[in-house]
Design a protein around this motif. Structure first.
Motif, PDB file in Angstrom:
ATOM      1  N   TRP A   5       0.844  -1.195   0.000  1.00 39.47           N
ATOM      2  CA  TRP A   5       0.000   0.000   0.000  1.00 39.47           C
ATOM      3  C   TRP A   5       0.880   1.246   0.000  1.00 39.47           C
ATOM      4  O   TRP A   5       2.007   1.226   0.505  1.00 39.47           O
ATOM      5  CB  TRP A   5      -0.927   0.013   1.213  1.00 39.47           C
ATOM      6  CG  TRP A   5      -1.913  -1.108   1.180  1.00 39.47           C
ATOM      7  CD1 TRP A   5      -1.761  -2.340   1.740  1.00 39.47           C
ATOM      8  CD2 TRP A   5      -3.170  -1.117   0.505  1.00 39.47           C
ATOM      9  NE1 TRP A   5      -2.865  -3.121   1.468  1.00 39.47           N
ATOM     10  CE2 TRP A   5      -3.739  -2.394   0.707  1.00 39.47           C
ATOM     11  CE3 TRP A   5      -3.868  -0.171  -0.247  1.00 39.47           C
ATOM     12  CZ2 TRP A   5      -4.983  -2.747   0.188  1.00 39.47           C
ATOM     13  CZ3 TRP A   5      -5.101  -0.523  -0.756  1.00 39.47           C
ATOM     14  CH2 TRP A   5      -5.647  -1.796  -0.538  1.00 39.47           C
ATOM     15  N   SER A  14      -8.476   0.064   3.785  1.00 40.50           N
ATOM     16  CA  SER A  14      -8.823  -1.197   3.102  1.00 40.50           C
ATOM     17  C   SER A  14      -9.181  -2.286   4.114  1.00 40.50           C
ATOM     18  O   SER A  14      -9.833  -3.273   3.766  1.00 40.50           O
ATOM     19  CB  SER A  14      -7.673  -1.664   2.211  1.00 40.50           C
ATOM     20  OG  SER A  14      -6.684  -2.340   2.986  1.00 40.50           O
ATOM     21  N   GLN A 201     -16.966  -3.315   1.979  1.00 38.91           N
ATOM     22  CA  GLN A 201     -16.129  -3.768   0.867  1.00 38.91           C
ATOM     23  C   GLN A 201     -16.710  -3.305  -0.464  1.00 38.91           C
ATOM     24  O   GLN A 201     -15.981  -2.899  -1.374  1.00 38.91           O
ATOM     25  CB  GLN A 201     -15.993  -5.303   0.897  1.00 38.91           C
ATOM     26  CG  GLN A 201     -14.946  -5.849  -0.063  1.00 38.91           C
ATOM     27  CD  GLN A 201     -13.571  -5.222   0.150  1.00 38.91           C
ATOM     28  OE1 GLN A 201     -13.019  -5.272   1.244  1.00 38.91           O
ATOM     29  NE2 GLN A 201     -13.025  -4.581  -0.890  1.00 38.91           N
ATOM     30  N   LEU A 204     -15.800   0.260  -1.062  1.00 35.92           N
ATOM     31  CA  LEU A 204     -14.395   0.362  -1.462  1.00 35.92           C
ATOM     32  C   LEU A 204     -14.222  -0.063  -2.926  1.00 35.92           C
ATOM     33  O   LEU A 204     -13.539   0.601  -3.709  1.00 35.92           O
ATOM     34  CB  LEU A 204     -13.509  -0.519  -0.565  1.00 35.92           C
ATOM     35  CG  LEU A 204     -13.392  -0.085   0.905  1.00 35.92           C
ATOM     36  CD1 LEU A 204     -12.720  -1.170   1.743  1.00 35.92           C
ATOM     37  CD2 LEU A 204     -12.596   1.218   1.027  1.00 35.92           C
ATOM     38  N   GLN A 208     -14.065   3.710  -4.651  1.00 36.59           N
ATOM     39  CA  GLN A 208     -12.748   4.250  -4.295  1.00 36.59           C
ATOM     40  C   GLN A 208     -12.119   5.058  -5.441  1.00 36.59           C
ATOM     41  O   GLN A 208     -11.677   6.188  -5.237  1.00 36.59           O
ATOM     42  CB  GLN A 208     -11.796   3.130  -3.841  1.00 36.59           C
ATOM     43  CG  GLN A 208     -10.439   3.679  -3.406  1.00 36.59           C
ATOM     44  CD  GLN A 208      -9.871   2.992  -2.173  1.00 36.59           C
ATOM     45  OE1 GLN A 208     -10.373   1.943  -1.733  1.00 36.59           O
ATOM     46  NE2 GLN A 208      -8.850   3.574  -1.596  1.00 36.59           N
TER      47      GLN A 208
END
Ligand code: BG6
Length: 369
Positions: A5, A14, A201, A204, A208
């Motif tokens: 990352w 995340s 999730q 994301l 995102q």
């Protein structure tokens, strides 16, 4: 340690789904909440007439969200106070008060001093903490750990969603003990909570890139406002705090209903405003009030960025951007709506070339008063 990352904060955002999942794990049994750490401690909750939540920073906003759940499900009056303000006045507390402290690190001196003070006054104390064996839980009668895993970035993200999760579990647990909530309702809320990790999730996965693009376009923005209502209000405050902390731009959160009582004077053409829209499925009235707030600011030239549930078509004509969150129960929307705000703050700081993990002037844990 960042495991590919770009920053710890990116990694930790995340990990928001698993932070919620790990905080729930082992605490739900046959459709009800069972918190092993609170076994045999029912009298912490049965004899109380009031809960005071104390915390600082992001943890205090988690506390404000938790207030809605504790009052609705456990029917106990709840005050949420900044620890440093609570400690230095003459609060009315005693054996009938349960003081719930919230701290990621468990070492924040302001919070620790407030917990010690509360104990001296005879209050019962419970700590919600992310760090095993930290000082604040050791100074408390009971502890409910959040299991977000170690959080390295100064700005708190995954710990925040874990704190809200722990508060919801606590509210259901206290409601069960005090018999203020029906078993079928507990079962339904438990199902909602268990569905949250996959829904985070989904935010994301689907939003995102869109939000990062938006942040990139807005890199030169000098001020951002956030509006929310009901459980969305503390989320608006959290969105603003995160932006201040890591992007160093002026940001403020307001209760949407307060707009006409002052903040609308700030709205001029081009002013970016994030608006958290509650689902119309839960309250058509609340939804319509927030939609009219959107119309009011749009008419004054605001750049409106809406966070609304998937399929909410009513917001489309008035929004410059719409960020979607999956459908969830009314109490559970904050756990989803905060995710775009965390991504946005991180995206804006990155677009401005800043170190998102180590913002200037801030420390992860402030161990001085
Ligand atoms: C601040 C941190 O100093 O302390 C914030 O910069 C954090 O990110 C706040 O929310 C409270 O910290 P803790 O560890 O008590 O949750």
């Amino acid at each position: 340690e960042k495991g590919g990352w770009s920053s710890f904060m990116a990694k930790e955002v995340s990990e928001e789904p698993e932070a919620v999942a790990n905080t729930i794990r082992g605490r739900i049994h046959e459709g009800t909440v069972v918190i092993p750490e609170l076994d045999g401690l029912d009298d912490l909750f049965s004899g109380i007439s009031r809960i005071v939540v104390i915390a600082c920073g992001t943890a205090a906003y988690a506390g404000q969200v938790g207030k809605y759940a504790l009052e609705k499900w456990a029917r106990v009056p709840v005050d949420v106070e900044l620890a440093h303000e609570f400690r230095y006045r003459d609060p009315v507390i005693g054996p009938g008060t349960l003081v719930v402290s919230i701290s990621q690190s468990g070492e924040t001196m302001d919070t620790l001093m407030a917990v010690k003070f509360a104990r001296e006054q005879g209050a019962k104390t419970l700590s919600i903490c992310n760090t095993q064996g930290a000082t604040i839980p050791r100074e408390s009668d009971a502890v409910v750990y959040t299991h977000a895993g170690p959080e390295v970035a100064v700005a708190s993200t995954k710990a925040f969603v874990a704190q809200i999760t722990a508060l919801y579990l606590l509210a259901l647990h206290v409601g069960r003990i005090r018999d203020t909530i029906a078993a079928v309702d507990i079962a339904e809320h438990v199902r909602e909570l268990e569905a949250i990790p996959a829904k985070i999730q989904r935010v994301l996965t689907l939003e995102q890139a869109h939000i990062e693009q938006l942040a990139h376009w807005m890199a030169d923005t000098r001020s951002v406002l956030f509006l929310g209502r009901n459980v969305g209000y503390p989320i608006a405050l959290e969105g603003a705090l995160k932006l201040k902390e890591i992007s160093y731009i002026h940001a403020e959160g307001f209760a949407a209903g307060e707009l006409k009582h002052g903040p609308i004077a700030l709205v001029e053409p081009g002013q970016p405003v994030f608006v958290l829209v509650p689902s119309p499925r839960h309250s058509a009235l609340l939804h319509s009030k927030v939609v009219s707030n959107i119309q009011e600011i749009q008419a004054r030239g605001a750049r409106v960025i809406v966070i609304a549930e998937e399929g909410d078509a009513a917001v489309l004509p008035f929004a410059d951007e719409v960020l979607h969150i999956p459908l969830a129960g009314a109490m559970f929307e904050p756990l989803l709506a905060v995710v775009p705000l965390h991504i946005f703050a991180m995206g804006l700081a990155t677009a401005r070339g800043l170190d998102v993990d180590q913002p200037r002037n801030l420390a992860k844990s402030v161990t001085v008063e």
